[in-house]
Design a protein around this motif. Sequence first.
Motif, PDB file in Angstrom:
ATOM      1  N   LYS A  43      85.882  27.960  47.768  1.00  0.00           N
ATOM      2  CA  LYS A  43      85.466  27.386  49.055  1.00  0.00           C
ATOM      3  C   LYS A  43      85.876  28.268  50.241  1.00  0.00           C
ATOM      4  CE  LYS A  43      86.050  22.705  47.189  1.00  0.00           C
ATOM      5  NZ  LYS A  43      86.675  21.379  47.379  1.00  0.00           N
ATOM      6  N   ARG A  95      81.925  30.068  46.297  1.00  0.00           N
ATOM      7  CA  ARG A  95      81.697  28.656  45.988  1.00  0.00           C
ATOM      8  C   ARG A  95      82.844  28.055  45.176  1.00  0.00           C
ATOM      9  NH1 ARG A  95      76.333  26.580  45.697  1.00  0.00           N
ATOM     10  NH2 ARG A  95      76.683  25.891  43.555  1.00  0.00           N
ATOM     11  N   SER A 122      72.320  22.317  47.743  1.00  0.00           N
ATOM     12  CA  SER A 122      73.675  22.583  47.230  1.00  0.00           C
ATOM     13  C   SER A 122      73.677  23.609  46.102  1.00  0.00           C
ATOM     14  CB  SER A 122      74.319  21.283  46.750  1.00  0.00           C
ATOM     15  OG  SER A 122      73.591  20.729  45.673  1.00  0.00           O
ATOM     16  N   GLY A 142      78.370  25.792  49.990  1.00  0.00           N
ATOM     17  CA  GLY A 142      79.502  25.173  49.324  1.00  0.00           C
ATOM     18  C   GLY A 142      79.300  23.692  49.147  1.00  0.00           C
TER      19      GLY A 142
END
Length: 454
Positions: free
Chosen positions: A389, A386, A363, A369
């Motif tokens: 999104k 990120r 992550s 994302g």
Amino acid sequence: MEPDLSALDVQSHIHPYTNLALHQSAGPMVITKGEGVYVYDDKGNRYLEGLAGLFCASLGFSNSRLADAADRQMRKLPFYHSFGHKANEPAILLAEKLLAMAPVPMSKVFFANSGSEANDTAIKLVWYYNNALGRPDKKKIIARTRGYHGVTIASASLTGLPNNHRDFDLPIDRVLHTDCPHYWRNGRPGESEEEFATRCANSLEEMILKEGPETIGAFFAEPIMVSGGVIVPPKTYFAKIQAILRKYDILLVADEVICGFARTGNMFGSETFDMRPDMITCAKQLSAGYLPISALMVSESIYQAMVSESKKIGTFGHGFTYSGHPVASAVALETLKIYEEDRILDHVRSVIPHFQKRLHGLSEHPLVGEARGCGLVGAVELVANRETKAPFPAELGMATRVGMAALPRGVITRALGDTVNMCPPLIISKQEIDLLFDGIEGALEDTYSMAKAA
């Protein structure tokens, strides 16, 4: 001279879930053998099979007990059918074993050859059941956006993925789709998981009331929506959904085709998420992928409705030539014995923490994302930004690029939309989990470097 398998394949073979135009020039990756969690191509390259084939090779690719079980049954009774009161020993014993293992009380088992066929049969039984009860209008079925239930006409209609519908003239009538319970993607700012689950449940109830509860026959759900990108349900989701289904007398069908048989850390995903279904479909890990077989388990009330209708009509007019095939049944029965005798569930539970730690470690990568999963299944969703999104443009095929970059590193994964999926054989060791995630980490970095340079 050895035949050119790639050329022969392009000339003769239609591949599922493949860009057929691209395949004419790209050709296939020809897999010639397997050993443990690894497979080998026709050039001798070894790959850790990070998707257990297609979520099914739970015991790896070289289990001699399963090969021997198939050989013994092939020599004793290679085929017989189940039509017209006929039976064979492996199918009888397998049905008994499945009923004993079921996460909630089940009455009978119907055998088919694939998860699609099992789900297709469940749809037909929803209709058959409600006709038996004198409820001819209670036939609509609700599935979920991004759910996956198969590719027959009816089961593909349940599937909530656009490419399974486009230009196939699907979905058929009487199939509806409610919200995808993906908290990270669909949750609102400041909304908790429980609040999001409540919103999903309220949306389902609104759909039921709009359509009319007297018209809704069943709700189909995978415990985890694996082929939709490994969507793990938010907290309290299934408790709230099931309360609504009970309120309006709607059947729950648990699609355990991928989640069944230890994948989630329990023998069935229904146990992991406290689902109490009226019907359960399973396949894939039922035979460890060694032979095609699937099963549909039904409750006593559904079975009694089937009995009454078949008495009225004179027959239960459904079945497949290979339902309860003795060789496939023998292999499935041996698979279930191996799960018990080799304590596969204990092994899975022992390696889950390491798998999930390595998964969630991804992550932190700039392309990722969300990293999500449960048990021995996981995915990373790739995003262009990120913070917002925002996804990458579909034409870039970023998840496919990661998968291609993993191949030279000796790892096979699968791209599903914007996600890179991981679902290794249940027998994988901690050291092999590290090899899997080392390869994926490297593939993510290779893809990120190429994207920056473009």
